[in-house]
Design a protein around this motif. Sequence first.
Motif, PDB file in Angstrom:
ATOM      1  N   ALA A 161      10.522  -2.509  11.825  1.00  0.00           N
ATOM      2  CA  ALA A 161       9.722  -1.348  11.167  1.00  0.00           C
ATOM      3  C   ALA A 161      10.405  -0.013  11.433  1.00  0.00           C
ATOM      4  CB  ALA A 161       8.370  -1.325  11.431  1.00  0.00           C
ATOM      5  N   HIS A 162      10.661   0.015  12.655  1.00  0.00           N
ATOM      6  CA  HIS A 162      11.490   1.554  12.860  1.00  0.00           C
ATOM      7  C   HIS A 162      12.504   1.830  11.890  1.00  0.00           C
ATOM      8  CE1 HIS A 162      12.436   4.848  15.481  1.00  0.00           C
ATOM      9  NE2 HIS A 162      13.604   4.396  15.460  1.00  0.00           N
ATOM     10  N   GLU A 163      13.563   0.770  12.196  1.00  0.00           N
ATOM     11  CA  GLU A 163      14.881   0.876  11.417  1.00  0.00           C
ATOM     12  C   GLU A 163      14.344   1.252   9.910  1.00  0.00           C
ATOM     13  OE1 GLU A 163      14.069  -1.599  13.448  1.00  0.00           O
ATOM     14  OE2 GLU A 163      15.387  -0.946  14.963  1.00  0.00           O
ATOM     15  N   LEU A 164      13.478   0.597   9.318  1.00  0.00           N
ATOM     16  CA  LEU A 164      13.196   0.634   7.779  1.00  0.00           C
ATOM     17  C   LEU A 164      12.599   2.112   7.631  1.00  0.00           C
ATOM     18  CD1 LEU A 164      12.706  -0.187   5.033  1.00  0.00           C
ATOM     19  CD2 LEU A 164      10.749  -1.214   5.829  1.00  0.00           C
ATOM     20  N   ARG A 165      11.702   2.686   8.734  1.00  0.00           N
ATOM     21  CA  ARG A 165      10.960   3.954   8.270  1.00  0.00           C
ATOM     22  C   ARG A 165      12.135   5.022   8.422  1.00  0.00           C
ATOM     23  NH1 ARG A 165       7.685   3.206  12.094  1.00  0.00           N
ATOM     24  NH2 ARG A 165       8.568   4.520  13.638  1.00  0.00           N
ATOM     25  N   ALA A 166      13.214   4.854   9.359  1.00  0.00           N
ATOM     26  CA  ALA A 166      14.268   5.831   9.604  1.00  0.00           C
ATOM     27  C   ALA A 166      15.038   5.762   8.209  1.00  0.00           C
ATOM     28  CB  ALA A 166      15.143   5.337  10.703  1.00  0.00           C
ATOM     29  N   GLN A 167      15.227   4.749   7.377  1.00  0.00           N
ATOM     30  CA  GLN A 167      15.826   4.591   6.280  1.00  0.00           C
ATOM     31  C   GLN A 167      15.092   5.537   5.217  1.00  0.00           C
ATOM     32  OE1 GLN A 167      16.935   0.713   5.315  1.00  0.00           O
ATOM     33  NE2 GLN A 167      17.966   0.352   7.207  1.00  0.00           N
ATOM     34  N   LEU A 168      13.813   5.147   5.367  1.00  0.00           N
ATOM     35  CA  LEU A 168      12.854   5.585   4.072  1.00  0.00           C
ATOM     36  C   LEU A 168      12.936   7.284   4.552  1.00  0.00           C
ATOM     37  CD1 LEU A 168      10.040   3.335   4.339  1.00  0.00           C
ATOM     38  CD2 LEU A 168      11.255   3.689   2.406  1.00  0.00           C
ATOM     39  N   MET A 169      12.857   7.758   5.610  1.00  0.00           N
ATOM     40  CA  MET A 169      12.901   9.034   5.944  1.00  0.00           C
ATOM     41  C   MET A 169      13.900   9.934   5.276  1.00  0.00           C
ATOM     42  SD  MET A 169      10.128   9.776   7.512  1.00  0.00           S
ATOM     43  CE  MET A 169      10.317  11.468   8.111  1.00  0.00           C
ATOM     44  N   GLN A 170      15.248   9.087   5.062  1.00  0.00           N
ATOM     45  CA  GLN A 170      16.438   9.870   4.499  1.00  0.00           C
ATOM     46  C   GLN A 170      16.148  10.017   3.057  1.00  0.00           C
ATOM     47  OE1 GLN A 170      18.770  10.920   6.541  1.00  0.00           O
ATOM     48  NE2 GLN A 170      17.305  10.247   7.999  1.00  0.00           N
ATOM     49  N   LYS A 171      15.288   9.371   2.362  1.00  0.00           N
ATOM     50  CA  LYS A 171      14.954   9.452   0.749  1.00  0.00           C
ATOM     51  C   LYS A 171      14.422  10.768   0.546  1.00  0.00           C
ATOM     52  CE  LYS A 171      16.782   5.367   0.781  1.00  0.00           C
ATOM     53  NZ  LYS A 171      18.259   5.140   0.487  1.00  0.00           N
ATOM     54  N   GLU A 172      14.701  11.176  -0.629  1.00  0.00           N
ATOM     55  CA  GLU A 172      14.157  12.570  -1.219  1.00  0.00           C
ATOM     56  C   GLU A 172      13.482  12.646  -2.378  1.00  0.00           C
ATOM     57  OE1 GLU A 172      17.871  15.059  -1.427  1.00  0.00           O
ATOM     58  OE2 GLU A 172      18.573  14.652   0.481  1.00  0.00           O
ATOM     59  N   SER A 173      13.159  11.315  -3.055  1.00  0.00           N
ATOM     60  CA  SER A 173      12.171  11.387  -4.017  1.00  0.00           C
ATOM     61  C   SER A 173      11.259  10.019  -3.850  1.00  0.00           C
ATOM     62  CB  SER A 173      12.929  11.589  -5.064  1.00  0.00           C
ATOM     63  OG  SER A 173      13.545  10.616  -5.366  1.00  0.00           O
ATOM     64  N   PHE A 180       3.410  10.130   5.929  1.00  0.00           N
ATOM     65  CA  PHE A 180       2.735   9.138   5.800  1.00  0.00           C
ATOM     66  C   PHE A 180       3.288   7.782   6.112  1.00  0.00           C
ATOM     67  CE2 PHE A 180       0.463  12.318   3.247  1.00  0.00           C
ATOM     68  CZ  PHE A 180      -0.898  12.252   3.688  1.00  0.00           C
ATOM     69  N   PHE A 181       4.436   7.966   6.258  1.00  0.00           N
ATOM     70  CA  PHE A 181       5.511   6.626   6.354  1.00  0.00           C
ATOM     71  C   PHE A 181       5.148   5.776   7.491  1.00  0.00           C
ATOM     72  CE2 PHE A 181       9.147   8.333   3.688  1.00  0.00           C
ATOM     73  CZ  PHE A 181       8.447   8.174   2.499  1.00  0.00           C
ATOM     74  N   LYS A 182       4.761   6.465   8.593  1.00  0.00           N
ATOM     75  CA  LYS A 182       4.652   5.784   9.874  1.00  0.00           C
ATOM     76  C   LYS A 182       3.450   4.974   9.827  1.00  0.00           C
ATOM     77  CE  LYS A 182       4.772   5.858  15.038  1.00  0.00           C
ATOM     78  NZ  LYS A 182       4.874   6.796  16.009  1.00  0.00           N
ATOM     79  N   MET A 183       2.354   5.516   9.018  1.00  0.00           N
ATOM     80  CA  MET A 183       1.052   4.706   9.090  1.00  0.00           C
ATOM     81  C   MET A 183       1.336   3.261   8.305  1.00  0.00           C
ATOM     82  SD  MET A 183      -1.566   6.837   6.846  1.00  0.00           S
ATOM     83  CE  MET A 183      -1.985   6.197   5.275  1.00  0.00           C
ATOM     84  N   TYR A 184       2.122   3.174   7.326  1.00  0.00           N
ATOM     85  CA  TYR A 184       2.404   2.031   6.565  1.00  0.00           C
ATOM     86  C   TYR A 184       3.589   1.277   7.220  1.00  0.00           C
ATOM     87  CZ  TYR A 184      -0.090   4.466   2.851  1.00  0.00           C
ATOM     88  OH  TYR A 184      -1.153   5.276   2.177  1.00  0.00           O
ATOM     89  N   VAL A 185       4.476   1.691   7.929  1.00  0.00           N
ATOM     90  CA  VAL A 185       5.603   1.193   8.345  1.00  0.00           C
ATOM     91  C   VAL A 185       5.803   1.312   9.853  1.00  0.00           C
ATOM     92  CG1 VAL A 185       8.307   0.935   8.124  1.00  0.00           C
ATOM     93  CG2 VAL A 185       6.748   1.991   6.031  1.00  0.00           C
ATOM     94  N   SER A 186       4.920   0.512  10.265  1.00  0.00           N
ATOM     95  CA  SER A 186       4.895   0.253  11.662  1.00  0.00           C
ATOM     96  C   SER A 186       4.255  -1.212  12.150  1.00  0.00           C
ATOM     97  CB  SER A 186       4.272   1.468  12.573  1.00  0.00           C
ATOM     98  OG  SER A 186       2.887   1.516  12.069  1.00  0.00           O
ATOM     99  N   GLY A 187       4.582  -1.575  13.482  1.00  0.00           N
ATOM    100  CA  GLY A 187       3.909  -2.674  14.117  1.00  0.00           C
ATOM    101  C   GLY A 187       4.690  -3.915  13.574  1.00  0.00           C
ATOM    102  N   TRP A 188       5.870  -4.014  13.374  1.00  0.00           N
ATOM    103  CA  TRP A 188       6.521  -5.357  13.130  1.00  0.00           C
ATOM    104  C   TRP A 188       7.920  -4.960  13.388  1.00  0.00           C
ATOM    105  CZ3 TRP A 188       4.960  -2.539   8.634  1.00  0.00           C
ATOM    106  CH2 TRP A 188       6.256  -2.442   7.676  1.00  0.00           C
ATOM    107  N   LEU A 208       0.634  -1.167  -0.053  1.00  0.00           N
ATOM    108  CA  LEU A 208       0.057   0.133  -0.051  1.00  0.00           C
ATOM    109  C   LEU A 208       0.932   1.337   0.007  1.00  0.00           C
ATOM    110  CD1 LEU A 208      -2.898   0.744  -0.029  1.00  0.00           C
ATOM    111  CD2 LEU A 208      -2.938   0.969   2.381  1.00  0.00           C
ATOM    112  N   LEU A 209       2.096   1.208   0.562  1.00  0.00           N
ATOM    113  CA  LEU A 209       2.929   2.267   0.809  1.00  0.00           C
ATOM    114  C   LEU A 209       3.483   2.384  -0.739  1.00  0.00           C
ATOM    115  CD1 LEU A 209       4.758   4.631   1.666  1.00  0.00           C
ATOM    116  CD2 LEU A 209       6.301   2.664   2.499  1.00  0.00           C
ATOM    117  N   ARG A 210       3.798   1.655  -1.412  1.00  0.00           N
ATOM    118  CA  ARG A 210       4.135   1.469  -2.863  1.00  0.00           C
ATOM    119  C   ARG A 210       3.267   2.280  -3.729  1.00  0.00           C
ATOM    120  NH1 ARG A 210       6.302  -3.589  -1.618  1.00  0.00           N
ATOM    121  NH2 ARG A 210       8.435  -3.863  -1.683  1.00  0.00           N
ATOM    122  N   GLU A 211       2.013   1.925  -3.598  1.00  0.00           N
ATOM    123  CA  GLU A 211       0.851   2.345  -4.381  1.00  0.00           C
ATOM    124  C   GLU A 211       0.761   3.967  -4.233  1.00  0.00           C
ATOM    125  OE1 GLU A 211      -3.790   1.867  -4.941  1.00  0.00           O
ATOM    126  OE2 GLU A 211      -2.987   0.423  -4.173  1.00  0.00           O
TER     127      GLU A 211
END
Length: 131
Positions: free
Chosen positions: A108-120, A97-105, A73-76
């Motif tokens: 997830a926190h580490e993945l979300r931190a990496q996603l937050m570094q992306k710029e596009s 919006f990343f936290k609503m998709y990437v949490s609960g497993w 769903l995040l990809r979409e």
Amino acid sequence: PAHWDLIGRAAGMAHDAGVLCVGNGDVVSRAHGVRLAREHGVDGIMVGRGIFHDPWIFSADAREHTADERLALLREHVDLWGAQWDGVKSFALMKKFFKMYVSGWPGAHELRAQLMQKESADQVRAMLNAL
């Protein structure tokens, strides 16, 4: 916090005047919204922040979703954002919006931190496709 007792009183007054009343505040699931509507006599429910906790909040199929479902769903969402806003708005707006998709497993926190570094959207898409 929402004061559903007051919302219920307002709904009663609205109904006395022949007006529909919609309740809003602190709705965390579809079942919760239905229960609040019944208990307080409102004709409908609005959802605000609840969507940030569960992107499937409107689904009648209440269940926990897997990490793969959340990432799909995040990809979409990223694809739709990119098609609509790439080059028009800052990608930083999408990140909220990343936290609503990437949490609960686990992880997830580490993945979300990496996603937050992306710029596009392209960078996020590439990272998600590499998983």
